[in-house]
Design a protein around this motif. Structure first.
Motif, PDB file in Angstrom:
ATOM      1  N   ALA A  44     -19.971  52.523 -28.383  1.00  9.93           N
ATOM      2  CA  ALA A  44     -21.440  52.280 -28.625  1.00  9.93           C
ATOM      3  C   ALA A  44     -21.928  51.090 -29.396  1.00  9.93           C
ATOM      4  O   ALA A  44     -21.346  50.783 -30.705  1.00  9.93           O
ATOM      5  CB  ALA A  44     -21.766  53.564 -29.466  1.00  9.93           C
ATOM      6  N   LEU A  47     -27.751  52.159 -28.814  1.00  9.53           N
ATOM      7  CA  LEU A  47     -28.254  53.402 -28.105  1.00  9.53           C
ATOM      8  C   LEU A  47     -27.596  53.098 -26.572  1.00  9.53           C
ATOM      9  O   LEU A  47     -27.715  53.871 -25.696  1.00  9.53           O
ATOM     10  CB  LEU A  47     -29.513  53.553 -27.710  1.00  9.53           C
ATOM     11  CG  LEU A  47     -30.550  54.061 -28.734  1.00  9.53           C
ATOM     12  CD1 LEU A  47     -31.849  54.258 -28.635  1.00  9.53           C
ATOM     13  CD2 LEU A  47     -29.757  55.453 -29.416  1.00  9.53           C
ATOM     14  N   ILE A  49     -24.328  52.641 -24.538  1.00  9.91           N
ATOM     15  CA  ILE A  49     -22.699  53.012 -24.363  1.00  9.91           C
ATOM     16  C   ILE A  49     -22.076  52.263 -23.177  1.00  9.91           C
ATOM     17  O   ILE A  49     -22.629  52.412 -22.064  1.00  9.91           O
ATOM     18  CB  ILE A  49     -22.701  54.609 -24.025  1.00  9.91           C
ATOM     19  CG1 ILE A  49     -23.631  55.471 -24.947  1.00  9.91           C
ATOM     20  CG2 ILE A  49     -21.261  55.068 -24.057  1.00  9.91           C
ATOM     21  CD1 ILE A  49     -23.254  55.352 -26.321  1.00  9.91           C
ATOM     22  N   VAL A  73     -28.663  55.637 -23.772  1.00  7.19           N
ATOM     23  CA  VAL A  73     -28.800  56.996 -24.413  1.00  7.19           C
ATOM     24  C   VAL A  73     -30.376  57.147 -24.565  1.00  7.19           C
ATOM     25  O   VAL A  73     -30.857  56.016 -25.306  1.00  7.19           O
ATOM     26  CB  VAL A  73     -27.917  57.190 -25.278  1.00  7.19           C
ATOM     27  CG1 VAL A  73     -28.219  58.496 -26.039  1.00  7.19           C
ATOM     28  CG2 VAL A  73     -26.316  57.482 -24.592  1.00  7.19           C
ATOM     29  N   SER A  78     -29.787  64.861 -27.166  1.00 10.61           N
ATOM     30  CA  SER A  78     -28.535  65.024 -27.205  1.00 10.61           C
ATOM     31  C   SER A  78     -27.986  65.352 -25.719  1.00 10.61           C
ATOM     32  O   SER A  78     -28.887  65.660 -24.694  1.00 10.61           O
ATOM     33  CB  SER A  78     -28.124  66.135 -27.940  1.00 10.61           C
ATOM     34  OG  SER A  78     -28.695  67.406 -27.667  1.00 10.61           O
ATOM     35  N   ALA A 113     -26.509  59.178 -18.540  1.00 12.00           N
ATOM     36  CA  ALA A 113     -26.766  60.020 -19.820  1.00 12.00           C
ATOM     37  C   ALA A 113     -27.396  61.173 -19.387  1.00 12.00           C
ATOM     38  O   ALA A 113     -28.518  60.927 -19.176  1.00 12.00           O
ATOM     39  CB  ALA A 113     -27.340  59.058 -20.798  1.00 12.00           C
ATOM     40  N   THR A 115     -28.990  64.849 -20.096  1.00  6.50           N
ATOM     41  CA  THR A 115     -29.446  65.991 -21.218  1.00  6.50           C
ATOM     42  C   THR A 115     -29.817  67.212 -20.490  1.00  6.50           C
ATOM     43  O   THR A 115     -30.184  67.157 -19.368  1.00  6.50           O
ATOM     44  CB  THR A 115     -30.940  65.395 -21.766  1.00  6.50           C
ATOM     45  OG1 THR A 115     -31.878  65.183 -20.919  1.00  6.50           O
ATOM     46  CG2 THR A 115     -30.702  64.070 -22.542  1.00  6.50           C
ATOM     47  N   PHE A 137     -22.940  63.559 -26.631  1.00  6.55           N
ATOM     48  CA  PHE A 137     -23.804  62.586 -27.623  1.00  6.55           C
ATOM     49  C   PHE A 137     -24.551  62.983 -28.315  1.00  6.55           C
ATOM     50  O   PHE A 137     -25.471  64.069 -27.898  1.00  6.55           O
ATOM     51  CB  PHE A 137     -24.019  61.274 -26.769  1.00  6.55           C
ATOM     52  CG  PHE A 137     -25.134  61.644 -25.887  1.00  6.55           C
ATOM     53  CD1 PHE A 137     -26.598  61.512 -26.490  1.00  6.55           C
ATOM     54  CD2 PHE A 137     -24.988  61.721 -24.437  1.00  6.55           C
ATOM     55  CE1 PHE A 137     -27.518  61.778 -25.380  1.00  6.55           C
ATOM     56  CE2 PHE A 137     -26.300  62.084 -23.741  1.00  6.55           C
ATOM     57  CZ  PHE A 137     -27.374  61.859 -24.295  1.00  6.55           C
ATOM     58  N   SER A 139     -28.041  61.585 -30.596  1.00  3.23           N
ATOM     59  CA  SER A 139     -28.532  60.238 -30.899  1.00  3.23           C
ATOM     60  C   SER A 139     -29.525  60.396 -31.935  1.00  3.23           C
ATOM     61  O   SER A 139     -30.415  61.200 -31.825  1.00  3.23           O
ATOM     62  CB  SER A 139     -29.154  59.501 -29.751  1.00  3.23           C
ATOM     63  OG  SER A 139     -30.033  60.162 -29.198  1.00  3.23           O
ATOM     64  N   VAL A 144     -25.803  56.435 -31.910  1.00  4.44           N
ATOM     65  CA  VAL A 144     -25.338  57.404 -31.058  1.00  4.44           C
ATOM     66  C   VAL A 144     -23.937  58.073 -31.735  1.00  4.44           C
ATOM     67  O   VAL A 144     -23.028  57.071 -32.017  1.00  4.44           O
ATOM     68  CB  VAL A 144     -24.966  57.013 -29.652  1.00  4.44           C
ATOM     69  CG1 VAL A 144     -24.584  58.113 -28.904  1.00  4.44           C
ATOM     70  CG2 VAL A 144     -26.334  56.265 -28.920  1.00  4.44           C
ATOM     71  N   THR A 145     -23.488  59.235 -31.887  1.00  2.00           N
ATOM     72  CA  THR A 145     -22.405  59.712 -32.372  1.00  2.00           C
ATOM     73  C   THR A 145     -21.881  60.508 -30.867  1.00  2.00           C
ATOM     74  O   THR A 145     -22.397  61.185 -30.094  1.00  2.00           O
ATOM     75  CB  THR A 145     -22.542  60.790 -33.235  1.00  2.00           C
ATOM     76  OG1 THR A 145     -23.250  60.298 -34.286  1.00  2.00           O
ATOM     77  CG2 THR A 145     -21.255  61.540 -33.636  1.00  2.00           C
ATOM     78  N   LEU A 146     -20.735  59.952 -30.665  1.00  5.75           N
ATOM     79  CA  LEU A 146     -20.021  60.681 -29.255  1.00  5.75           C
ATOM     80  C   LEU A 146     -18.932  61.465 -29.719  1.00  5.75           C
ATOM     81  O   LEU A 146     -18.187  61.266 -30.761  1.00  5.75           O
ATOM     82  CB  LEU A 146     -19.121  59.311 -28.720  1.00  5.75           C
ATOM     83  CG  LEU A 146     -20.428  58.360 -28.016  1.00  5.75           C
ATOM     84  CD1 LEU A 146     -19.538  57.052 -27.364  1.00  5.75           C
ATOM     85  CD2 LEU A 146     -21.190  58.828 -27.004  1.00  5.75           C
TER      86      LEU A 146
END
Length: 261
Positions: A44, A47, A49, A73, A78, A113, A115, A137, A139, A144-146
């Protein structure tokens, strides 16, 4: 004739015919092929990826990323980073079949991405879209956390067992299951069932991985400091529970293995 054989002399095999065959050979499982490229490693940058090289099979279709792909993202959201097979799209052809200049731009697979709820149609029975998650993910406005979401083909990787209400997991404890090549593996450690239904329930394996027969295997309780043998039971509805002699239900552990089918 209403009967045919696709792998017959002079017959024509469509991508749909081919995909259906390979999907059946893989037990209608979609996932990543291990040790191909960089296994779709994700990185990442804000935002954005980046998805590294790798191969997967989705509904019997072989998918490969040969150079870095990128997905942006949406902020403050999420969802999942997905490989998408989309049979509603039309591929673009240039040149004539058989000529050196002939080429196909494959628009029926892409990264996205996603949702909300994933679409995972049966591509071999009239479905059109299958979204294979590589990671989930979360955000913020800028980052972003994966979290990895997909195991290798025919291997779910270790997943958390849906636990019984009231189950207490002690220090270093766990309830996990894994399905690999149609074999179910369950590992349990440091469990206290005293506050669950009948003071013996551990959890429930998802129904599609439940055994075809009810069976029992050996387990252990070490809550008193001395190992004590107990019985671990798995039912056809997926329920896992322990038979114990009181008070040996405070440090339950063990492993369970069985084939599907």
């Amino acid at each position: 004739m209403a009967i045919t054989m696709y792998q017959a002399d002079r017959n024509y095999v469509t991508p749909a015919n081919d995909g259906s065959l390979y999907s059946a050979m893989l037990n209608d499982t979609s996932g990543i092929i291990n040790n191909r490229g960089n296994n779709f490693a994700l990185t990442a940058d804000g935002l954005v990826i980046s998805i590294d090289t790798g191969q997967a099979v989705i509904g019997g279709r072989s998918v490969e990323i040969t150079a870095l792909e990128s997905v942006t993202v949406p902020a403050n959201s999420s969802g999942s980073i997905c490989l998408v097979v989309d049979l509603t799209k039309t591929n673009t052809v240039t040149g004539d079949a058989g000529d050196p200049t002939y080429a196909v731009a494959v628009n029926q697979v892409y990264t996205s991405a996603v949702t909300g709820t994933l679409t995972q149609d049966d591509l071999n029975n009239g479905g059109f879209i299958y979204e294979l998650p590589l990671a989930t993910f979360v955000s913020t406005a800028t980052a972003v956390t994966l979290t990895a979401a997909t195991g290798y083909l025919n291997d779910t990787g270790w997943l958390t067992l849906p636990n019984a209400t009231g189950l207490v997991i002690g220090s270093g404890g766990l309830t996990q299951y894994r399905v690999r090549n149609n074999v179910v593996y369950i590992r349990l450690q440091a469990l206290d069932t005293s506050k669950t239904t009948n003071a013996n329930q551990i959890g429930t394996i998802p129904s599609k991985y439940a055994p075809s027969i009810t069976f029992m295997t050996a387990g252990m309780d070490d809550s008193s400091g001395t190992p004590y043998g107990i019985e671990l039971h798995v039912q056809t509805n997926g329920l896992i529970y322990a038979n114990y002699v009181s008070p040996h239900n405070g440090g339950i552990g063990g492993t369970i293995t069985y084939p599907l089918g």
